[in-house]
Motif scaffolding. Structure first.
Motif, PDB file in Angstrom:
ATOM      1  N   VAL A  97       0.884  -1.219   0.172  1.00  0.00           N
ATOM      2  CA  VAL A  97       0.102  -0.123   0.401  1.00  0.00           C
ATOM      3  C   VAL A  97       0.856   1.142   0.237  1.00  0.00           C
ATOM      4  O   VAL A  97       0.841   2.711  -0.660  1.00  0.00           O
ATOM      5  CB  VAL A  97      -1.381  -0.011   0.904  1.00  0.00           C
ATOM      6  N   PHE A  98       1.150   1.110   1.224  1.00  0.00           N
ATOM      7  CA  PHE A  98       2.706   2.644   1.194  1.00  0.00           C
ATOM      8  C   PHE A  98       3.126   2.502  -0.425  1.00  0.00           C
ATOM      9  O   PHE A  98       3.557   3.757  -0.752  1.00  0.00           O
ATOM     10  CB  PHE A  98       4.084   2.165   1.910  1.00  0.00           C
ATOM     11  N   ASN A  99       4.415   1.876  -1.469  1.00  0.00           N
ATOM     12  CA  ASN A  99       4.610   1.669  -2.432  1.00  0.00           C
ATOM     13  C   ASN A  99       3.308   2.201  -3.607  1.00  0.00           C
ATOM     14  O   ASN A  99       3.701   3.030  -4.256  1.00  0.00           O
ATOM     15  CB  ASN A  99       4.949   0.581  -2.415  1.00  0.00           C
ATOM     16  N   GLU A 100       1.780   1.666  -3.048  1.00  0.00           N
ATOM     17  CA  GLU A 100       1.341   1.727  -4.230  1.00  0.00           C
ATOM     18  C   GLU A 100       0.871   3.359  -3.760  1.00  0.00           C
ATOM     19  O   GLU A 100       0.290   4.060  -5.328  1.00  0.00           O
ATOM     20  CB  GLU A 100      -0.032   1.146  -4.464  1.00  0.00           C
ATOM     21  N   ASP A 101       0.734   4.063  -2.807  1.00  0.00           N
ATOM     22  CA  ASP A 101       1.012   5.303  -2.991  1.00  0.00           C
ATOM     23  C   ASP A 101       1.592   6.720  -3.416  1.00  0.00           C
ATOM     24  O   ASP A 101       1.394   7.454  -3.658  1.00  0.00           O
ATOM     25  CB  ASP A 101       0.692   5.555  -1.458  1.00  0.00           C
ATOM     26  N   MET A 102       2.718   5.804  -2.626  1.00  0.00           N
ATOM     27  CA  MET A 102       3.787   6.373  -3.395  1.00  0.00           C
ATOM     28  C   MET A 102       3.823   6.984  -4.925  1.00  0.00           C
ATOM     29  O   MET A 102       3.972   7.749  -5.979  1.00  0.00           O
ATOM     30  CB  MET A 102       5.490   6.006  -3.007  1.00  0.00           C
ATOM     31  N   ALA A 103       3.440   5.307  -5.550  1.00  0.00           N
ATOM     32  CA  ALA A 103       3.185   5.731  -7.347  1.00  0.00           C
ATOM     33  C   ALA A 103       2.160   6.168  -7.883  1.00  0.00           C
ATOM     34  O   ALA A 103       2.324   7.409  -8.482  1.00  0.00           O
ATOM     35  CB  ALA A 103       3.550   4.210  -7.803  1.00  0.00           C
ATOM     36  N   LEU A 104       1.317   5.849  -6.454  1.00  0.00           N
ATOM     37  CA  LEU A 104       0.051   7.246  -7.074  1.00  0.00           C
ATOM     38  C   LEU A 104       0.641   8.450  -6.991  1.00  0.00           C
ATOM     39  O   LEU A 104      -0.062   9.764  -8.037  1.00  0.00           O
ATOM     40  CB  LEU A 104      -0.875   6.820  -6.310  1.00  0.00           C
ATOM     41  N   LYS A 105       1.611   8.633  -5.999  1.00  0.00           N
ATOM     42  CA  LYS A 105       2.063  10.508  -5.759  1.00  0.00           C
ATOM     43  C   LYS A 105       2.323  10.896  -6.976  1.00  0.00           C
ATOM     44  O   LYS A 105       2.540  11.969  -7.618  1.00  0.00           O
ATOM     45  CB  LYS A 105       2.509  11.317  -4.432  1.00  0.00           C
ATOM     46  N   GLU A 106       3.760   9.614  -7.345  1.00  0.00           N
ATOM     47  CA  GLU A 106       4.644   9.899  -9.143  1.00  0.00           C
ATOM     48  C   GLU A 106       3.584  10.652  -9.919  1.00  0.00           C
ATOM     49  O   GLU A 106       4.371  11.364 -11.012  1.00  0.00           O
ATOM     50  CB  GLU A 106       5.719   8.671  -9.405  1.00  0.00           C
ATOM     51  N   GLN A 107       2.273   9.704  -9.400  1.00  0.00           N
ATOM     52  CA  GLN A 107       1.100   9.933 -11.248  1.00  0.00           C
ATOM     53  C   GLN A 107       0.647  11.060 -10.938  1.00  0.00           C
ATOM     54  O   GLN A 107       0.866  12.280 -11.928  1.00  0.00           O
ATOM     55  CB  GLN A 107       0.214   8.845 -11.081  1.00  0.00           C
ATOM     56  N   ALA A 108       0.038  11.676  -9.743  1.00  0.00           N
ATOM     57  CA  ALA A 108      -0.193  12.874  -9.198  1.00  0.00           C
ATOM     58  C   ALA A 108       0.762  13.940  -9.939  1.00  0.00           C
ATOM     59  O   ALA A 108       0.451  15.172 -10.403  1.00  0.00           O
ATOM     60  CB  ALA A 108      -0.740  12.961  -7.460  1.00  0.00           C
ATOM     61  N   ILE A 109       1.864  14.191  -9.644  1.00  0.00           N
ATOM     62  CA  ILE A 109       2.915  14.958 -10.239  1.00  0.00           C
ATOM     63  C   ILE A 109       2.970  15.097 -11.776  1.00  0.00           C
ATOM     64  O   ILE A 109       3.246  16.222 -11.532  1.00  0.00           O
ATOM     65  CB  ILE A 109       4.326  14.849  -8.658  1.00  0.00           C
ATOM     66  N   ALA A 110       3.330  13.754 -11.714  1.00  0.00           N
ATOM     67  CA  ALA A 110       3.286  14.038 -13.858  1.00  0.00           C
ATOM     68  C   ALA A 110       1.504  14.643 -14.278  1.00  0.00           C
ATOM     69  O   ALA A 110       2.167  15.590 -15.203  1.00  0.00           O
ATOM     70  CB  ALA A 110       3.168  12.202 -14.280  1.00  0.00           C
ATOM     71  N   ILE A 111       0.842  14.242 -14.190  1.00  0.00           N
ATOM     72  CA  ILE A 111      -0.119  15.274 -14.304  1.00  0.00           C
ATOM     73  C   ILE A 111      -0.093  16.867 -13.982  1.00  0.00           C
ATOM     74  O   ILE A 111      -0.468  17.258 -15.063  1.00  0.00           O
ATOM     75  CB  ILE A 111      -1.668  14.882 -13.304  1.00  0.00           C
ATOM     76  N   GLU A 112      -0.193  17.373 -13.256  1.00  0.00           N
ATOM     77  CA  GLU A 112       0.248  18.662 -12.072  1.00  0.00           C
ATOM     78  C   GLU A 112       0.383  19.246 -13.541  1.00  0.00           C
ATOM     79  O   GLU A 112       0.481  20.765 -13.441  1.00  0.00           O
ATOM     80  CB  GLU A 112       0.553  18.617 -10.694  1.00  0.00           C
ATOM     81  N   LYS A 113       2.427  18.689 -13.793  1.00  0.00           N
ATOM     82  CA  LYS A 113       2.626  18.786 -14.562  1.00  0.00           C
ATOM     83  C   LYS A 113       2.430  19.298 -15.626  1.00  0.00           C
ATOM     84  O   LYS A 113       2.910  19.881 -16.203  1.00  0.00           O
ATOM     85  CB  LYS A 113       4.636  18.194 -14.688  1.00  0.00           C
ATOM     86  N   GLU A 114       1.857  17.997 -16.284  1.00  0.00           N
ATOM     87  CA  GLU A 114       1.775  17.682 -17.641  1.00  0.00           C
ATOM     88  C   GLU A 114       0.213  19.095 -17.941  1.00  0.00           C
ATOM     89  O   GLU A 114      -0.003  19.598 -18.912  1.00  0.00           O
ATOM     90  CB  GLU A 114       0.764  16.740 -18.057  1.00  0.00           C
ATOM     91  N   TYR A 115      -0.353  18.903 -17.340  1.00  0.00           N
ATOM     92  CA  TYR A 115      -1.354  20.291 -16.794  1.00  0.00           C
ATOM     93  C   TYR A 115      -1.204  21.583 -16.348  1.00  0.00           C
ATOM     94  O   TYR A 115      -2.058  22.685 -17.054  1.00  0.00           O
ATOM     95  CB  TYR A 115      -2.878  19.743 -16.151  1.00  0.00           C
ATOM     96  N   PHE A 116      -0.279  21.229 -16.278  1.00  0.00           N
ATOM     97  CA  PHE A 116       1.155  22.946 -15.913  1.00  0.00           C
ATOM     98  C   PHE A 116       0.305  23.869 -16.910  1.00  0.00           C
ATOM     99  O   PHE A 116       0.490  24.683 -17.367  1.00  0.00           O
ATOM    100  CB  PHE A 116       1.640  23.117 -14.582  1.00  0.00           C
ATOM    101  N   GLN A 117       1.505  22.725 -18.413  1.00  0.00           N
ATOM    102  CA  GLN A 117       1.707  23.157 -19.062  1.00  0.00           C
ATOM    103  C   GLN A 117       0.107  23.100 -20.281  1.00  0.00           C
ATOM    104  O   GLN A 117       0.302  24.538 -21.037  1.00  0.00           O
ATOM    105  CB  GLN A 117       2.240  22.310 -20.334  1.00  0.00           C
ATOM    106  N   LYS A 118      -0.639  22.310 -20.354  1.00  0.00           N
ATOM    107  CA  LYS A 118      -1.734  23.065 -20.502  1.00  0.00           C
ATOM    108  C   LYS A 118      -2.299  24.125 -20.384  1.00  0.00           C
ATOM    109  O   LYS A 118      -3.153  25.203 -21.648  1.00  0.00           O
ATOM    110  CB  LYS A 118      -3.039  21.301 -20.485  1.00  0.00           C
ATOM    111  N   LEU A 119      -2.742  24.279 -19.535  1.00  0.00           N
ATOM    112  CA  LEU A 119      -3.297  24.989 -18.491  1.00  0.00           C
ATOM    113  C   LEU A 119      -2.369  26.883 -18.634  1.00  0.00           C
ATOM    114  O   LEU A 119      -3.363  27.555 -19.184  1.00  0.00           O
ATOM    115  CB  LEU A 119      -3.229  25.533 -16.943  1.00  0.00           C
TER     116      LEU A 119
END
Length: 160
Positions: A97-119
């Motif tokens: 669960v901890f590893n999956e949470d860290m992976a989800l956080k990494e995905q969240a950061i990637a999404i934030e970066k992607e949408y920062f560019q789009k916005l």
């Protein structure tokens, strides 16, 4: 070492937040929609979006919100499964669960970066800075009203 401590502390806060949210029943669809409409009005007003900006901004922002929601849902599901195991959960289950949470956080950061560019392509930087501030202000106002048992100003006079 400091980064590891910060990561661990943020992970623990995330876990506790998700755990606290699991104990509440889901919000009725109509209430969710009203809150979402209030958020749209709040952000539109704070950012002083022109109709042209709003037309380009809201589809991108809604995509971002959907992706954020999907990640939060996955995290809740992971923690719910772990909670259901209770004392039967072993170290491997917890580590997973901890590893999956860290992976989800990494995905969240990637999404934030992607949408920062789009916005950034649809709004000026000053309005993007205001967006993050407005999101926090909206949450803060909603929580303050809930804490004091009040309806937010835009919901006063409406039935539950």
């Amino acid at each position: 070492m400091r980064k590891l401590k910060v990561l661990f502390a943020s992970l623990m806060m995330f876990v506790f937040t998700m755990n606290a949210q699991e104990n509440h029943p889901p919000m009725p669809k109509e209430k969710k929609e009203r809150i979402e409409a209030m958020k749209v009005a709040f952000i539109t007003k704070k950012l002083e979006l022109t109709s042209n900006e709003a037309e380009k901004f809201w589809p991108v922002y809604n995509e971002l919100q959907s992706k954020r929601h999907d990640l939060m849902t996955k995290s809740k599901e992971n923690h719910k499964a772990l909670k259901e195991k209770g004392d039967r959960a072993n170290d491997d289950d917890i580590e997973k669960v901890f590893n999956e949470d860290m992976a989800l956080k990494e995905q969240a950061i990637a999404i934030e970066k992607e949408y920062f560019q789009k916005l950034k392509a649809v709004l000026p930087m000053k309005k993007l800075a205001l967006l993050h501030q407005s999101e926090r202000e909206f949450k803060k106002e909603m929580l303050r009203n809930l804490k004091h048992g009040e309806k937010p100003p835009m919901m006063k006079g409406r039935p539950e």
